[in-house]
Write a protein that holds these residues in place. Structure first.
Motif, PDB file in Angstrom:
ATOM      1  N   PHE A  53       0.826  -1.197   0.000  1.00 42.77           N
ATOM      2  CA  PHE A  53       0.000   0.000   0.000  1.00 42.77           C
ATOM      3  C   PHE A  53       0.869   1.260   0.000  1.00 42.77           C
ATOM      4  O   PHE A  53       0.584   2.213  -0.716  1.00 42.77           O
ATOM      5  CB  PHE A  53      -0.945  -0.005   1.207  1.00 42.77           C
ATOM      6  CG  PHE A  53      -1.874   1.159   1.235  1.00 42.77           C
ATOM      7  CD1 PHE A  53      -2.984   1.195   0.402  1.00 42.77           C
ATOM      8  CD2 PHE A  53      -1.634   2.241   2.069  1.00 42.77           C
ATOM      9  CE1 PHE A  53      -3.851   2.273   0.408  1.00 42.77           C
ATOM     10  CE2 PHE A  53      -2.499   3.325   2.088  1.00 42.77           C
ATOM     11  CZ  PHE A  53      -3.604   3.340   1.257  1.00 42.77           C
ATOM     12  N   THR A  94      -0.106  -3.118  -8.761  1.00 41.74           N
ATOM     13  CA  THR A  94      -1.309  -2.688  -8.056  1.00 41.74           C
ATOM     14  C   THR A  94      -2.492  -3.337  -8.753  1.00 41.74           C
ATOM     15  O   THR A  94      -2.416  -3.661  -9.938  1.00 41.74           O
ATOM     16  CB  THR A  94      -1.462  -1.159  -8.121  1.00 41.74           C
ATOM     17  OG1 THR A  94      -1.465  -0.744  -9.484  1.00 41.74           O
ATOM     18  CG2 THR A  94      -0.353  -0.442  -7.378  1.00 41.74           C
ATOM     19  N   TRP A 111      -9.700   2.977 -10.673  1.00 41.02           N
ATOM     20  CA  TRP A 111      -8.879   3.188  -9.487  1.00 41.02           C
ATOM     21  C   TRP A 111      -7.891   2.042  -9.337  1.00 41.02           C
ATOM     22  O   TRP A 111      -7.949   1.063 -10.071  1.00 41.02           O
ATOM     23  CB  TRP A 111      -9.760   3.307  -8.242  1.00 41.02           C
ATOM     24  CG  TRP A 111     -10.522   2.072  -7.887  1.00 41.02           C
ATOM     25  CD1 TRP A 111     -10.134   1.070  -7.036  1.00 41.02           C
ATOM     26  CD2 TRP A 111     -11.810   1.677  -8.380  1.00 41.02           C
ATOM     27  NE1 TRP A 111     -11.092   0.093  -6.962  1.00 41.02           N
ATOM     28  CE2 TRP A 111     -12.134   0.445  -7.774  1.00 41.02           C
ATOM     29  CE3 TRP A 111     -12.724   2.251  -9.256  1.00 41.02           C
ATOM     30  CZ2 TRP A 111     -13.330  -0.229  -8.022  1.00 41.02           C
ATOM     31  CZ3 TRP A 111     -13.905   1.579  -9.517  1.00 41.02           C
ATOM     32  CH2 TRP A 111     -14.211   0.354  -8.904  1.00 41.02           C
ATOM     33  N   GLU A 113      -5.864  -0.512  -6.299  1.00 41.14           N
ATOM     34  CA  GLU A 113      -5.898  -1.028  -4.938  1.00 41.14           C
ATOM     35  C   GLU A 113      -4.566  -1.715  -4.641  1.00 41.14           C
ATOM     36  O   GLU A 113      -3.906  -2.208  -5.553  1.00 41.14           O
ATOM     37  CB  GLU A 113      -7.022  -2.054  -4.779  1.00 41.14           C
ATOM     38  CG  GLU A 113      -8.401  -1.518  -5.052  1.00 41.14           C
ATOM     39  CD  GLU A 113      -9.475  -2.597  -5.021  1.00 41.14           C
ATOM     40  OE1 GLU A 113      -9.158  -3.770  -4.736  1.00 41.14           O
ATOM     41  OE2 GLU A 113     -10.635  -2.258  -5.301  1.00 41.14           O
ATOM     42  N   LYS A 117      -6.721  -2.403  -0.132  1.00 44.04           N
ATOM     43  CA  LYS A 117      -7.240  -1.071   0.182  1.00 44.04           C
ATOM     44  C   LYS A 117      -7.202  -0.190  -1.054  1.00 44.04           C
ATOM     45  O   LYS A 117      -6.333  -0.321  -1.907  1.00 44.04           O
ATOM     46  CB  LYS A 117      -6.397  -0.416   1.279  1.00 44.04           C
ATOM     47  CG  LYS A 117      -6.426  -1.138   2.599  1.00 44.04           C
ATOM     48  CD  LYS A 117      -5.590  -0.408   3.616  1.00 44.04           C
ATOM     49  CE  LYS A 117      -4.261  -1.123   3.734  1.00 44.04           C
ATOM     50  NZ  LYS A 117      -3.365  -0.578   4.732  1.00 44.04           N
ATOM     51  N   LEU A 118      -8.167   0.730  -1.126  1.00 44.24           N
ATOM     52  CA  LEU A 118      -8.170   1.723  -2.195  1.00 44.24           C
ATOM     53  C   LEU A 118      -7.002   2.672  -2.001  1.00 44.24           C
ATOM     54  O   LEU A 118      -6.713   3.081  -0.877  1.00 44.24           O
ATOM     55  CB  LEU A 118      -9.477   2.521  -2.165  1.00 44.24           C
ATOM     56  CG  LEU A 118     -10.742   1.718  -2.436  1.00 44.24           C
ATOM     57  CD1 LEU A 118     -11.946   2.471  -1.950  1.00 44.24           C
ATOM     58  CD2 LEU A 118     -10.851   1.429  -3.905  1.00 44.24           C
ATOM     59  N   VAL A 144     -17.419  -2.509  -3.972  1.00 45.38           N
ATOM     60  CA  VAL A 144     -16.137  -2.034  -3.490  1.00 45.38           C
ATOM     61  C   VAL A 144     -16.332  -1.620  -2.040  1.00 45.38           C
ATOM     62  O   VAL A 144     -16.962  -0.615  -1.765  1.00 45.38           O
ATOM     63  CB  VAL A 144     -15.637  -0.850  -4.343  1.00 45.38           C
ATOM     64  CG1 VAL A 144     -14.299  -0.375  -3.823  1.00 45.38           C
ATOM     65  CG2 VAL A 144     -15.529  -1.267  -5.786  1.00 45.38           C
ATOM     66  N   TYR A 145     -15.845  -2.402  -1.153  1.00 48.18           N
ATOM     67  CA  TYR A 145     -15.818  -2.105   0.291  1.00 48.18           C
ATOM     68  C   TYR A 145     -17.159  -1.748   0.783  1.00 48.18           C
ATOM     69  O   TYR A 145     -17.680  -0.918   1.202  1.00 48.18           O
ATOM     70  CB  TYR A 145     -14.736  -1.093   0.624  1.00 48.18           C
ATOM     71  CG  TYR A 145     -13.435  -1.555   0.048  1.00 48.18           C
ATOM     72  CD1 TYR A 145     -12.733  -2.551   0.656  1.00 48.18           C
ATOM     73  CD2 TYR A 145     -12.961  -1.018  -1.118  1.00 48.18           C
ATOM     74  CE1 TYR A 145     -11.559  -3.022   0.118  1.00 48.18           C
ATOM     75  CE2 TYR A 145     -11.788  -1.478  -1.662  1.00 48.18           C
ATOM     76  CZ  TYR A 145     -11.093  -2.481  -1.050  1.00 48.18           C
ATOM     77  OH  TYR A 145      -9.944  -2.952  -1.587  1.00 48.18           O
TER      78      TYR A 145
END
Length: 145
Positions: A53, A94, A111, A113, A117-118, A144-145
């Protein structure tokens, strides 16, 4: 001058150069149809390790630093592809995602991740569902989450 400062400056300068390269390559890739972008990224993804991350955040920051277009509101596709290409430059990957908002008003978004996690996303992403995902462990169609 602290020890290692010169090396760190050189490393940042190198990352910025590679970020510029990644943005240029991303601008070409995003002109392709989505499935062709996905296919290309799947080919590049082979043999890479999952990105941490912290690394993914740093690479995204570099992309945004060198490209005002990618930093803008409508730059999500270029930004996400460039961040993913930059991660590959360092042997990592990623998870690249494209999805849509499942509630009104409709919106499409791209996006990245890392570590589940974003990376660098502000706002409520819970209303988005993945349509395309290229990464070590990706589940398409999940919220998404």
């Amino acid at each position: 001058m602290a020890l290692g400062t010169g090396y760190e400056a050189d490393a940042r300068r190198g990352e910025r150069w590679f970020a510029r390269w990644a943005v240029r390559a991303a601008r070409l890739l995003v002109m392709l149809p989505p499935r062709r972008i996905e296919w290309t990224l799947r080919q590049l993804h082979r043999g890479s390790r999952p990105a941490s991350f912290e690394d993914a955040e740093r690479w995204r920051r570099r992309v945004v630093e060198v490209s005002p277009d990618a930093a803008g509101r409508f730059g999500c596709l270029t930004r996400s592809v460039a961040t993913t290409l930059l991660s590959r430059r360092y042997g990592a990957w990623t998870t690249w995602c494209v999805g849509v908002r499942t509630e009104l008003p409709f919106a499409a978004h791209a996006w990245v991740e890392a570590d589940g996690k974003l990376v660098g996303e502000a706002g409520d992403m819970t209303t988005f569902s993945r349509l395309i995902a290229v990464g070590p462990q990706t589940n398409v169609g999940e919220d998404v989450y």
